[in-house]
Design a protein around this motif. Sequence first.
Motif, PDB file in Angstrom:
ATOM      1  N   PHE A   1     -60.547   9.632  65.652  1.00  0.00           N
ATOM      2  CA  PHE A   1     -60.369  10.045  64.264  1.00  0.00           C
ATOM      3  C   PHE A   1     -60.196   8.826  63.378  1.00  0.00           C
ATOM      4  O   PHE A   1     -59.470   7.899  63.712  1.00  0.00           O
TER       5      PHE A   1
ATOM      6  N   GLY B   1     -62.124  12.173  58.565  1.00  0.00           N
ATOM      7  CA  GLY B   1     -61.589  13.282  57.802  1.00  0.00           C
ATOM      8  C   GLY B   1     -60.452  12.885  56.895  1.00  0.00           C
ATOM      9  O   GLY B   1     -59.942  11.764  56.966  1.00  0.00           O
TER      10      GLY B   1
ATOM     11  N   ALA C   1     -59.817  16.819  65.678  1.00  0.00           N
ATOM     12  CA  ALA C   1     -60.188  15.656  66.483  1.00  0.00           C
ATOM     13  C   ALA C   1     -59.287  15.547  67.704  1.00  0.00           C
ATOM     14  O   ALA C   1     -59.761  15.319  68.822  1.00  0.00           O
ATOM     15  N   ASN C   2     -58.002  15.712  67.513  1.00  0.00           N
ATOM     16  CA  ASN C   2     -57.061  15.606  68.633  1.00  0.00           C
ATOM     17  C   ASN C   2     -57.278  16.707  69.661  1.00  0.00           C
ATOM     18  O   ASN C   2     -57.267  16.442  70.864  1.00  0.00           O
TER      19      ASN C   2
ATOM     20  N   PHE D   1     -64.497  11.433  64.372  1.00  0.00           N
ATOM     21  CA  PHE D   1     -64.355  12.394  63.280  1.00  0.00           C
ATOM     22  C   PHE D   1     -63.744  11.638  62.109  1.00  0.00           C
ATOM     23  O   PHE D   1     -62.666  11.077  62.221  1.00  0.00           O
TER      24      PHE D   1
ATOM     25  N   ASP E   1     -58.484  18.306  59.874  1.00  0.00           N
ATOM     26  CA  ASP E   1     -59.462  17.360  60.432  1.00  0.00           C
ATOM     27  C   ASP E   1     -58.835  16.571  61.582  1.00  0.00           C
ATOM     28  O   ASP E   1     -59.412  16.446  62.670  1.00  0.00           O
ATOM     29  N   TYR E   2     -57.650  16.049  61.325  1.00  0.00           N
ATOM     30  CA  TYR E   2     -56.929  15.272  62.331  1.00  0.00           C
ATOM     31  C   TYR E   2     -56.630  16.134  63.562  1.00  0.00           C
ATOM     32  O   TYR E   2     -56.850  15.704  64.701  1.00  0.00           O
TER      33      TYR E   2
END
Length: 86
Positions: A54, A38, A47-48, A36, A43-44
């Motif tokens: 990321f 971002g 992904a997590n 991902f 966004d972060y």
Amino acid sequence: GINNYFINVYGSPENKEIHINKIITNHKLNLNDLIFIGDSQSDYDAANVTGIGFILRLHDKNVQLFEGFEGKVINNFISLNNLEKE
């Protein structure tokens, strides 16, 4: 243009985790094959939560938010070519 690089584009109102899970399911993808890119906390976080990698796109509007970020960072998409492959 960049349209050749995308099959679908996703956005609001659904959250990013829902989009990621749809993409994984619909295309039968392996989490280890995804990344991902971002530039926001959401966004972060997405992904997590979904377990994919990321890459942060750092710019002047998010530099303070991501101060101390220890992951992979790009300033623009061209700089993706400069990242080491893992």
